[in-house]
Design a protein around this motif. Sequence first.
Motif, PDB file in Angstrom:
ATOM      1  N   GLU A 219       0.816  -1.215   0.000  1.00  0.00           N
ATOM      2  CA  GLU A 219       0.000   0.000   0.000  1.00  0.00           C
ATOM      3  C   GLU A 219       0.850   1.266   0.000  1.00  0.00           C
ATOM      4  O   GLU A 219       0.416   2.326  -0.484  1.00  0.00           O
ATOM      5  CB  GLU A 219      -0.921   0.020   1.222  1.00  0.00           C
ATOM      6  CG  GLU A 219      -1.919  -1.120   1.263  1.00  0.00           C
ATOM      7  CD  GLU A 219      -1.425  -2.305   2.076  1.00  0.00           C
ATOM      8  OE1 GLU A 219      -0.202  -2.624   1.965  1.00  0.00           O
ATOM      9  OE2 GLU A 219      -2.226  -2.912   2.802  1.00  0.00           O
TER      10      GLU A 219
ATOM     11  N   LEU B  15       1.495   3.496  -3.190  1.00  0.00           N
ATOM     12  CA  LEU B  15       0.576   4.504  -3.697  1.00  0.00           C
ATOM     13  C   LEU B  15       1.114   5.915  -3.507  1.00  0.00           C
ATOM     14  O   LEU B  15       0.620   6.862  -4.125  1.00  0.00           O
ATOM     15  CB  LEU B  15      -0.790   4.358  -3.004  1.00  0.00           C
ATOM     16  CG  LEU B  15      -1.518   3.022  -3.279  1.00  0.00           C
ATOM     17  CD1 LEU B  15      -2.786   2.917  -2.459  1.00  0.00           C
ATOM     18  CD2 LEU B  15      -1.814   2.876  -4.766  1.00  0.00           C
ATOM     19  N   ASN B  16       2.130   6.052  -2.674  1.00  0.00           N
ATOM     20  CA  ASN B  16       2.796   7.350  -2.498  1.00  0.00           C
ATOM     21  C   ASN B  16       3.968   7.529  -3.460  1.00  0.00           C
ATOM     22  O   ASN B  16       4.713   8.514  -3.345  1.00  0.00           O
ATOM     23  CB  ASN B  16       3.300   7.493  -1.053  1.00  0.00           C
ATOM     24  CG  ASN B  16       2.174   7.470  -0.037  1.00  0.00           C
ATOM     25  OD1 ASN B  16       1.148   8.112  -0.243  1.00  0.00           O
ATOM     26  ND2 ASN B  16       2.360   6.706   1.037  1.00  0.00           N
TER      27      ASN B  16
ATOM     28  N   GLU C 152       5.609   6.674  -7.708  1.00  0.00           N
ATOM     29  CA  GLU C 152       5.230   6.565  -9.116  1.00  0.00           C
ATOM     30  C   GLU C 152       5.901   5.364  -9.761  1.00  0.00           C
ATOM     31  O   GLU C 152       7.091   5.107  -9.539  1.00  0.00           O
ATOM     32  CB  GLU C 152       5.601   7.843  -9.877  1.00  0.00           C
ATOM     33  CG  GLU C 152       4.701   9.016  -9.546  1.00  0.00           C
ATOM     34  CD  GLU C 152       4.692  10.058 -10.653  1.00  0.00           C
ATOM     35  OE1 GLU C 152       5.120   9.732 -11.781  1.00  0.00           O
ATOM     36  OE2 GLU C 152       4.264  11.187 -10.382  1.00  0.00           O
TER      37      GLU C 152
ATOM     38  N   HIS D  94      -1.243  -2.267 -13.107  1.00  0.00           N
ATOM     39  CA  HIS D  94      -1.884  -3.114 -12.102  1.00  0.00           C
ATOM     40  C   HIS D  94      -0.844  -4.065 -11.485  1.00  0.00           C
ATOM     41  O   HIS D  94      -0.130  -4.765 -12.187  1.00  0.00           O
ATOM     42  CB  HIS D  94      -3.002  -3.924 -12.755  1.00  0.00           C
ATOM     43  CG  HIS D  94      -3.766  -4.778 -11.803  1.00  0.00           C
ATOM     44  ND1 HIS D  94      -4.714  -4.263 -10.945  1.00  0.00           N
ATOM     45  CD2 HIS D  94      -3.720  -6.105 -11.561  1.00  0.00           C
ATOM     46  CE1 HIS D  94      -5.216  -5.242 -10.220  1.00  0.00           C
ATOM     47  NE2 HIS D  94      -4.632  -6.369 -10.575  1.00  0.00           N
TER      48      HIS D  94
ATOM     49  N   LEU E 122      -3.258  -3.568  -6.363  1.00  0.00           N
ATOM     50  CA  LEU E 122      -3.437  -2.119  -6.434  1.00  0.00           C
ATOM     51  C   LEU E 122      -3.057  -1.616  -7.819  1.00  0.00           C
ATOM     52  O   LEU E 122      -2.365  -2.300  -8.582  1.00  0.00           O
ATOM     53  CB  LEU E 122      -2.608  -1.419  -5.356  1.00  0.00           C
ATOM     54  CG  LEU E 122      -1.108  -1.765  -5.225  1.00  0.00           C
ATOM     55  CD1 LEU E 122      -0.276  -0.897  -6.150  1.00  0.00           C
ATOM     56  CD2 LEU E 122      -0.642  -1.582  -3.797  1.00  0.00           C
ATOM     57  N   ASP E 123      -3.544  -0.425  -8.141  1.00  0.00           N
ATOM     58  CA  ASP E 123      -3.211   0.249  -9.396  1.00  0.00           C
ATOM     59  C   ASP E 123      -2.366   1.471  -9.081  1.00  0.00           C
ATOM     60  O   ASP E 123      -2.775   2.331  -8.282  1.00  0.00           O
ATOM     61  CB  ASP E 123      -4.475   0.658 -10.149  1.00  0.00           C
ATOM     62  CG  ASP E 123      -5.206  -0.532 -10.710  1.00  0.00           C
ATOM     63  OD1 ASP E 123      -4.565  -1.329 -11.413  1.00  0.00           O
ATOM     64  OD2 ASP E 123      -6.413  -0.688 -10.440  1.00  0.00           O
ATOM     65  N   MET E 124      -1.213   1.548  -9.697  1.00  0.00           N
ATOM     66  CA  MET E 124      -0.293   2.650  -9.404  1.00  0.00           C
ATOM     67  C   MET E 124      -0.421   3.766 -10.433  1.00  0.00           C
ATOM     68  O   MET E 124      -0.710   3.529 -11.603  1.00  0.00           O
ATOM     69  CB  MET E 124       1.146   2.134  -9.380  1.00  0.00           C
ATOM     70  CG  MET E 124       1.464   1.287  -8.162  1.00  0.00           C
ATOM     71  SD  MET E 124       3.228   0.896  -8.043  1.00  0.00           S
ATOM     72  CE  MET E 124       3.936   2.531  -7.757  1.00  0.00           C
ATOM     73  N   LYS E 125      -0.192   4.982  -9.977  1.00  0.00           N
ATOM     74  CA  LYS E 125      -0.190   6.135 -10.875  1.00  0.00           C
ATOM     75  C   LYS E 125       1.169   6.217 -11.580  1.00  0.00           C
ATOM     76  O   LYS E 125       2.162   5.648 -11.113  1.00  0.00           O
ATOM     77  CB  LYS E 125      -0.448   7.408 -10.081  1.00  0.00           C
ATOM     78  CG  LYS E 125       0.630   7.708  -9.045  1.00  0.00           C
ATOM     79  CD  LYS E 125       0.297   8.943  -8.228  1.00  0.00           C
ATOM     80  CE  LYS E 125       1.393   9.205  -7.198  1.00  0.00           C
ATOM     81  NZ  LYS E 125       1.110  10.408  -6.379  1.00  0.00           N
TER      82      LYS E 125
END
Length: 310
Positions: A185, A188-189, A191, A203, A217-220
Motif C-alpha cells: 500500500e 501509492l505514495n 510513481e 496493475h 493495487l493500481d499505481m499512478k
Amino acid sequence: MLDQLRAMGVFACVVEKSSFSGAARELGITTSAVSQQVRSLENEMEVTLLHRSTRRLSLTEVGQAFFHSCQEMLAAAERGKIRINELRDDLVGDLRISTTPELGATHVVPALSHWISAHRGLNVFFETDNKCVDIVQEKIDIAIRMQAKLEESSILAPTVLARVDQVLVASPSYLNQSMPISRPEDLLNHELIPINSMKDYPHLSFEHGVTKEAITLDMKHRLETNNVFVAKSLCQKGHGIARLLYLDVQKDLINGSLVEVLPAWKLPTFLLTATTLKRELQPMKTQRCLEALKQYFSQLPGGRVYQEAS
C-alpha cells in the motif's frame, strides 16, 4: 500431372532394363502395368517411343530424346529428395527466430552465439519486435517470448525455457529521498515507471512469501515506455519504481545500482517460452536450436530463474 510423371519414371526404367519384365521386377508391379504405362505415354503424346519385337526393345528417335528428358526429371527429383533430407536432418538452410529486442540482445544471442558459430551451413535471421508475430504468416521457426501463462493452440507448440520472477526495483538515491516502503500500500505514495507493452501494466498483484496475504493495487504514473532498457535507465536515474523481470536486472541488483523493493512480497511469475509450429517431426535445426536455448537458460546463475521440470 502426377500420373504422367509416374509413367515417365516407368518408361525410363524399361529403357534401363531393356525389357518390360525387368522393369516390372525393379518397380514391384506387373508386366502388364508397365506396358500400360508406356502405352499411355505414347497415346497421350501421339508418338512411338519404343520399337517392340520378340527379341528386344529399341528406342525410336523421339523415344531417345524423351528418355534423356526422363533421366533429367528423375535426377532433379533425386536432388530434391536429397535436399529435403538435408534440410530435415542436417543443420543447413534458413532458421528464423522471433523475439523482443531486449531478450534478443541480452539473452538469445548469448545463448546461441557458440552454436551459430559451430554450424556454418545455417543462415540465421533474428526478427525482433515487441509485438507478437504470426508464426505461420511470417515463416518463423522459433518465437521466444515472455508469457503470463501457456496458451493452448491447435497449431503451436510452446516449450518452457524458464520461470522468471518479476521484481520491483528502484535506485538507492530514489529510496533514500522518498517515503519508506514496507507494505504494497505504501507504493501509492510513489510513481511507477511502467513498460506499456506488458498487459495491465499499472496493475500490481502481490502475495506475501510467508503469510500468503494477497494485495492488488493500481499505481499512478506520468512516465512510461515500451522498452526495458529505457525503463531501467529511468529507474537508475531516480525517476521512480519499475516492475522488471529478474533476468533484466540481475546484474544491477548485484552491483548495487538498483535495489529490490518489497522483496518479501512476490509478483506473478512469467514463463519464458520458445514456440514452434506443432508438427510430428520438427526439422533437426529447430530441435538443436531448442536444445541450445534450454541448456543456456537452465544454467543461468541466480535463485530467481528456475529450469522447467521435464
